[in-house]
Design a protein around this motif. Sequence first.
Motif, PDB file in Angstrom:
ATOM      1  N   UNK A  10      43.414  41.458  75.149  1.00  0.00           N
ATOM      2  CA  UNK A  10      43.977  40.980  76.409  1.00  0.00           C
ATOM      3  C   UNK A  10      43.391  39.632  76.796  1.00  0.00           C
ATOM      4  N   UNK A  11      42.052  39.533  76.776  1.00  0.00           N
ATOM      5  CA  UNK A  11      41.414  38.268  77.114  1.00  0.00           C
ATOM      6  C   UNK A  11      39.996  38.224  76.567  1.00  0.00           C
ATOM      7  N   UNK A  12      39.434  37.057  76.592  1.00  0.00           N
ATOM      8  CA  UNK A  12      38.048  36.811  76.217  1.00  0.00           C
ATOM      9  C   UNK A  12      37.394  36.169  77.426  1.00  0.00           C
ATOM     10  N   UNK A  13      36.167  36.542  77.722  1.00  0.00           N
ATOM     11  CA  UNK A  13      35.464  35.980  78.877  1.00  0.00           C
ATOM     12  C   UNK A  13      34.294  35.127  78.407  1.00  0.00           C
ATOM     13  N   UNK A  14      34.156  33.975  79.039  1.00  0.00           N
ATOM     14  CA  UNK A  14      33.102  33.024  78.718  1.00  0.00           C
ATOM     15  C   UNK A  14      32.402  32.648  80.015  1.00  0.00           C
ATOM     16  N   UNK A  57      41.794  33.434  78.437  1.00  0.00           N
ATOM     17  CA  UNK A  57      40.360  33.241  78.499  1.00  0.00           C
ATOM     18  C   UNK A  57      39.945  33.240  79.962  1.00  0.00           C
ATOM     19  N   UNK A  58      38.983  34.080  80.311  1.00  0.00           N
ATOM     20  CA  UNK A  58      38.420  34.074  81.657  1.00  0.00           C
ATOM     21  C   UNK A  58      37.169  33.217  81.603  1.00  0.00           C
ATOM     22  N   UNK A  59      37.133  32.196  82.418  1.00  0.00           N
ATOM     23  CA  UNK A  59      35.986  31.308  82.482  1.00  0.00           C
ATOM     24  C   UNK A  59      35.271  31.557  83.803  1.00  0.00           C
ATOM     25  N   UNK A  60      34.067  32.104  83.717  1.00  0.00           N
ATOM     26  CA  UNK A  60      33.248  32.351  84.896  1.00  0.00           C
ATOM     27  C   UNK A  60      32.213  31.239  84.981  1.00  0.00           C
ATOM     28  N   UNK A  61      32.084  30.616  86.138  1.00  0.00           N
ATOM     29  CA  UNK A  61      31.104  29.554  86.319  1.00  0.00           C
ATOM     30  C   UNK A  61      29.943  30.116  87.135  1.00  0.00           C
ATOM     31  N   UNK A  62      28.821  30.333  86.456  1.00  0.00           N
ATOM     32  CA  UNK A  62      27.614  30.887  87.072  1.00  0.00           C
ATOM     33  C   UNK A  62      26.485  29.876  86.888  1.00  0.00           C
ATOM     34  N   UNK A  63      26.254  29.005  87.879  1.00  0.00           N
ATOM     35  CA  UNK A  63      25.243  27.949  87.722  1.00  0.00           C
ATOM     36  C   UNK A  63      23.849  28.449  87.343  1.00  0.00           C
ATOM     37  N   UNK A  64      23.512  29.663  87.719  1.00  0.00           N
ATOM     38  CA  UNK A  64      22.162  30.178  87.429  1.00  0.00           C
ATOM     39  C   UNK A  64      22.134  31.136  86.246  1.00  0.00           C
ATOM     40  N   UNK A  65      23.174  31.135  85.426  1.00  0.00           N
ATOM     41  CA  UNK A  65      23.188  32.013  84.254  1.00  0.00           C
ATOM     42  C   UNK A  65      22.079  31.594  83.293  1.00  0.00           C
ATOM     43  N   UNK A  66      21.383  32.544  82.687  1.00  0.00           N
ATOM     44  CA  UNK A  66      20.335  32.177  81.725  1.00  0.00           C
ATOM     45  C   UNK A  66      20.954  31.559  80.473  1.00  0.00           C
ATOM     46  N   UNK A  67      20.240  30.660  79.822  1.00  0.00           N
ATOM     47  CA  UNK A  67      20.774  30.043  78.606  1.00  0.00           C
ATOM     48  C   UNK A  67      20.805  31.039  77.451  1.00  0.00           C
ATOM     49  N   UNK A  68      21.629  30.734  76.446  1.00  0.00           N
ATOM     50  CA  UNK A  68      21.636  31.550  75.220  1.00  0.00           C
ATOM     51  C   UNK A  68      20.253  31.470  74.608  1.00  0.00           C
ATOM     52  N   UNK A  69      19.702  32.599  74.174  1.00  0.00           N
ATOM     53  CA  UNK A  69      18.358  32.576  73.596  1.00  0.00           C
ATOM     54  C   UNK A  69      18.280  31.905  72.234  1.00  0.00           C
ATOM     55  N   UNK A  70      19.382  31.895  71.486  1.00  0.00           N
ATOM     56  CA  UNK A  70      19.387  31.229  70.193  1.00  0.00           C
ATOM     57  C   UNK A  70      20.817  30.872  69.844  1.00  0.00           C
ATOM     58  N   UNK A  71      20.971  30.010  68.887  1.00  0.00           N
ATOM     59  CA  UNK A  71      22.316  29.626  68.477  1.00  0.00           C
ATOM     60  C   UNK A  71      22.474  29.804  66.996  1.00  0.00           C
ATOM     61  N   UNK A  72      23.471  30.473  66.460  1.00  0.00           N
ATOM     62  CA  UNK A  72      24.390  31.353  67.189  1.00  0.00           C
ATOM     63  C   UNK A  72      24.001  32.816  67.063  1.00  0.00           C
ATOM     64  N   UNK A  73      22.801  33.084  66.643  1.00  0.00           N
ATOM     65  CA  UNK A  73      22.437  34.450  66.264  1.00  0.00           C
ATOM     66  C   UNK A  73      21.873  35.320  67.379  1.00  0.00           C
TER      67      UNK A  73
END
Length: 129
Positions: A10-14, A57-73
Amino acid sequence: MSLPIGNTVHHIAVIGTNYEDSRHFYVDVLGFEVVREVWREEKQDWKIDLALDGCELELFILPKAPPRPSWPEAAGMRHLAFRVKSVAEAAARLNALGVATEPIRQDPYTHCAMTFFKDPDGLPLEIHE
């Protein structure tokens, strides 16, 4: 064969952290169409519903979201891939818009051209023939 949960995605969320950067990237650079944009007061964030060739695609904008811990694993979604007719042409268009892409290579299993690039928050994205 029908899946017990349905037959299509149905959709993907980012999650993005900067409204202007993320909206510009997904709409102006990648070509998604804005279906709706909602400021969610209770969550203090934006939710932007986007569409491209039947993909939502659902795009959520969360200014305080934590960064990805690693890329891309990192655990969770590894990357999002888009099918294109020509990876070389798509990469050239992305590069002309200021989006860096990795060198084009051949997928060892599908034997098709592919490459990766990143969204404004470092989410790995792929283009694949």
